[in-house]
Design a protein around this motif. Structure first.
Motif, PDB file in Angstrom:
ATOM      1  N   UNK A   1       0.927  -1.429   0.055  1.00 29.15           N
ATOM      2  CA  UNK A   1      -0.025  -0.202  -0.078  1.00 29.15           C
ATOM      3  C   UNK A   1       0.824   1.204  -0.098  1.00 29.15           C
ATOM      4  N   UNK A   2       1.426   1.556   1.098  1.00 28.33           N
ATOM      5  CA  UNK A   2       2.563   2.583   1.023  1.00 28.33           C
ATOM      6  C   UNK A   2       3.757   2.444   0.247  1.00 28.33           C
ATOM      7  N   UNK A   3       4.139   1.472  -0.333  1.00 30.39           N
ATOM      8  CA  UNK A   3       5.239   1.195  -1.355  1.00 30.39           C
ATOM      9  C   UNK A   3       4.754   1.832  -2.749  1.00 30.39           C
ATOM     10  N   UNK A   4       3.739   1.658  -3.203  1.00 26.14           N
ATOM     11  CA  UNK A   4       2.942   2.230  -4.399  1.00 26.14           C
ATOM     12  C   UNK A   4       3.159   3.632  -4.574  1.00 26.14           C
ATOM     13  N   UNK A   5       2.976   4.386  -3.615  1.00 19.91           N
ATOM     14  CA  UNK A   5       2.957   5.914  -3.374  1.00 19.91           C
ATOM     15  C   UNK A   5       4.337   6.395  -3.482  1.00 19.91           C
ATOM     16  N   UNK A   6       5.481   5.560  -3.084  1.00 17.79           N
ATOM     17  CA  UNK A   6       6.702   6.046  -3.348  1.00 17.79           C
ATOM     18  C   UNK A   6       7.234   5.325  -4.787  1.00 17.79           C
ATOM     19  N   UNK A   7       6.818   4.396  -5.093  1.00 16.50           N
ATOM     20  CA  UNK A   7       7.120   4.110  -6.545  1.00 16.50           C
ATOM     21  C   UNK A   7       6.619   4.786  -7.534  1.00 16.50           C
ATOM     22  N   UNK A   8       5.667   5.514  -7.469  1.00 16.77           N
ATOM     23  CA  UNK A   8       4.887   6.161  -8.424  1.00 16.77           C
ATOM     24  C   UNK A   8       5.800   7.156  -9.195  1.00 16.77           C
ATOM     25  N   UNK A   9       6.733   7.855  -8.653  1.00 18.33           N
ATOM     26  CA  UNK A   9       7.416   8.991  -9.340  1.00 18.33           C
ATOM     27  C   UNK A   9       8.871   8.407 -10.071  1.00 18.33           C
ATOM     28  N   UNK A  10       9.121   7.064  -9.529  1.00 22.00           N
ATOM     29  CA  UNK A  10      10.541   6.623  -9.929  1.00 22.00           C
ATOM     30  C   UNK A  10      10.263   5.840 -11.455  1.00 22.00           C
ATOM     31  N   UNK A  11      11.518   5.849 -12.058  1.00 19.95           N
ATOM     32  CA  UNK A  11      11.432   5.187 -13.272  1.00 19.95           C
ATOM     33  C   UNK A  11      12.473   3.766 -13.252  1.00 19.95           C
ATOM     34  N   UNK A  12      12.461   2.735 -13.828  1.00 19.39           N
ATOM     35  CA  UNK A  12      13.671   1.671 -13.541  1.00 19.39           C
ATOM     36  C   UNK A  12      14.734   2.243 -14.383  1.00 19.39           C
ATOM     37  N   UNK A  13      14.765   2.954 -15.369  1.00 15.67           N
ATOM     38  CA  UNK A  13      15.911   3.517 -15.922  1.00 15.67           C
ATOM     39  C   UNK A  13      16.699   4.366 -14.846  1.00 15.67           C
ATOM     40  N   UNK A  14      16.411   5.386 -14.337  1.00 18.03           N
ATOM     41  CA  UNK A  14      17.127   6.400 -13.872  1.00 18.03           C
ATOM     42  C   UNK A  14      17.080   6.176 -12.325  1.00 18.03           C
ATOM     43  N   UNK A  15      16.067   5.385 -11.789  1.00 20.92           N
ATOM     44  CA  UNK A  15      15.881   5.069 -10.314  1.00 20.92           C
ATOM     45  C   UNK A  15      16.034   3.714  -9.866  1.00 20.92           C
ATOM     46  N   UNK A  16      16.784   2.914 -10.509  1.00 22.48           N
ATOM     47  CA  UNK A  16      16.632   1.655 -10.120  1.00 22.48           C
ATOM     48  C   UNK A  16      17.303   1.371  -8.721  1.00 22.48           C
ATOM     49  N   UNK A  17      18.459   2.024  -8.305  1.00 20.53           N
ATOM     50  CA  UNK A  17      18.844   1.726  -7.077  1.00 20.53           C
ATOM     51  C   UNK A  17      18.133   2.262  -5.885  1.00 20.53           C
TER      52      UNK A  17
END
Length: 450
Positions: free
Chosen positions: A416-432
């Motif tokens: 639930x709270x993970x999705x909120x933090x994942x939303x603005x991130x991309x695999x290409x630039x925010x993998x770490x």
């Protein structure tokens, strides 16, 4: 979901003048057809006259497809043979239990008398197929005798040799015997004689052929496309970020055959176990998908050079998986508390796997001590621990501070709270950063304290 009779029908085949059953070993290179040995002999009454050449063995499915035989083996004593054919997928399970007197079983095969319907090449072979119900009257680990419920004439059973007898459990059909002869005190059949399906594995092992297990038992790689498919995210994009991050860090580590579901069953001391009495229960695909999900999650917490014997030795003294089937974990808390965890280290974790999703789980990880605390000992557990061995095991599990993880909740606690933090991130630039999010959420839950 296909009903069991449809599955039987699909996997029952015509073998020359007899019948057979398609089975799948742990490979996609070929399949098997099991039948009676005399069906492929030059003279069905005299094995000394040898066997037919592969070119002279005809095998057809109920959909009229011709299957190509490429090799065969036969039992030195029993009337049992296995033909290797080009790959033709089968999901048949072989019954590994013991048939009891009066068990109801079904014989499926192709009658071998000429009529407008049977063995008539102008009619689909699906129309040839017949079924007789029988009750077990005698059962050993080698031979099974059963009595048909309707006293068929001998002509009605000719052509069934090599056909399977099946036991139906719920919506599943298990191959339990291969029929090879009948007894006829007169013109009617009073006994069906069959070889226990357990002898199939024996024959395969004698000839160093692959045993009958689902293909995924040979390699975790076969399950990778199905991991985390039960998780619900608000957006598919976030779901892909989650799955791809875990898959990327475990890339190619699920491939070695030395680290497979079969290996974990055969070479470890109950790393994956069950409370179920059904000997086939560990064939449940969901169990091994869950184990792979756990391994992929663990990989981002503690990266490994490879998933090998050394890694499984490391894991198996820290974690154990216990499959409960459709059973409630609360109703089986005594089985959980008394589960053999002797080889788990202090602080080890018991991971519970269940089929039913509509269960009530604790909001936080549990500890066995909660259920074995002398001051709060549950009555049903106390009543069941009436022998020294059970008491010693419960005390040992308690003193080790063993933790209970509900696999169903492993991800639910975090998504639930993970999705909120994942939303603005991309695999290409925010993998770490995505990896760090997952590590922060899972490390407290499943990371073993060394």
């Amino acid at each position: 979901m296909a009903n069991p009779q449809d599955i039987i029908r699909k996997n029952t085949v015509v073998v020359d003048d007899g019948s057979g059953v398609i089975l799948q070993p742990m490979t996609k290179e070929y399949s098997y057809v099991v039948t009676a040995k005399h069906v492929i002999q030059n003279d069905k009454d005299d094995v000394s006259k040898g066997f037919k050449s592969l070119e002279n063995i005809s095998i057809y499915t109920v959909s009229d497809s011709k299957l190509k035989p490429v090799d065969f083996i036969y039992h030195p004593v029993l009337d049992l043979a296995i033909i290797k054919i080009d790959y033709h997928h089968s999901n048949i399970q072989v019954f590994d239990g013991h048939l009891q007197r009066d068990d109801r079983i079904e014989l499926w095969g192709f009658p071998n008398y000429n009529s407008e319907k049977h063995r008539n090449n102008s009619v689909s072979k699906d129309k040839w197929l017949e079924c007789y119900v029988a009750n077990v009257v005698k059962s050993t680990d080698e031979l099974i005798e059963s009595a048909p419920t309707e006293n068929p004439e001998i002509t009605g059973l000719q052509g069934f040799s090599g056909g399977g007898q099946w036991i139906l459990k719920g919506n599943k059909a298990f191959l339990c015997t291969i029929e090879y002869k009948v007894t006829t005190p007169d013109s009617y059949v009073n006994r069906l004689c069959a070889i226990s399906a357990k002898r199939i594995s024996q024959l395969l092992q004698l000839n160093d052929w692959q045993i009958i297990k689902p293909v995924y038992f040979a390699c975790f790689k076969e399950l990778e496309s199905e991991v985390f498919d039960s998780l619900e995210f608000q957006t598919e994009n976030n779901r892909k970020k989650f799955i791809n991050t875990l898959a990327m860090h475990s890339n190619n580590k699920a491939e070695p055959k030395e680290f497979s579901p079969l290996h974990l069953i055969q070479k470890t001391n109950g790393f994956v176990n069950t409370i179920m009495k059904d000997p086939n229960s560990l064939d449940n695909k969901r169990i091994w998908i869950s184990v792979l999900e756990f391994l992929q999650t663990y990989e981002i917490l503690s990266p490994q050079n490879s998933w090998d014997n050394e890694f499984i030795e490391y894991l198996s003294c820290r974690y154990k998986f216990l499959y409960l089937g459709n059973e409630s974990w609360r109703k089986n808390i005594n089985s959980i508390v008394l589960f053999d965890c002797e080889d788990l280290n202090e602080g080890g974790m018991l991971v519970l796997l269940q089929d039913k999703e509509n269960r009530i789980f604790p909001d936080t990880p549990d500890y066995i001590s909660k259920y074995v605390n002398p001051e709060k000992l549950l009555r049903n557990i106390a009543d069941s621990m009436n022998d020294p061995q059970s008491i010693a095991r419960a005390n040992s599990n308690n003193l080790k501070g063993l933790k209970i993880i509900h696999m169903k909740m492993l991800h639910e606690f975090h998504i639930d709270d993970l999705e909120e933090n994942l939303e603005p991130l991309t695999m290409l630039s925010d993998g770490d950063q995505i990896k760090k999010l997952l590590v922060d959420r899972y490390s407290e839950y499943i990371k073993h304290n060394e």
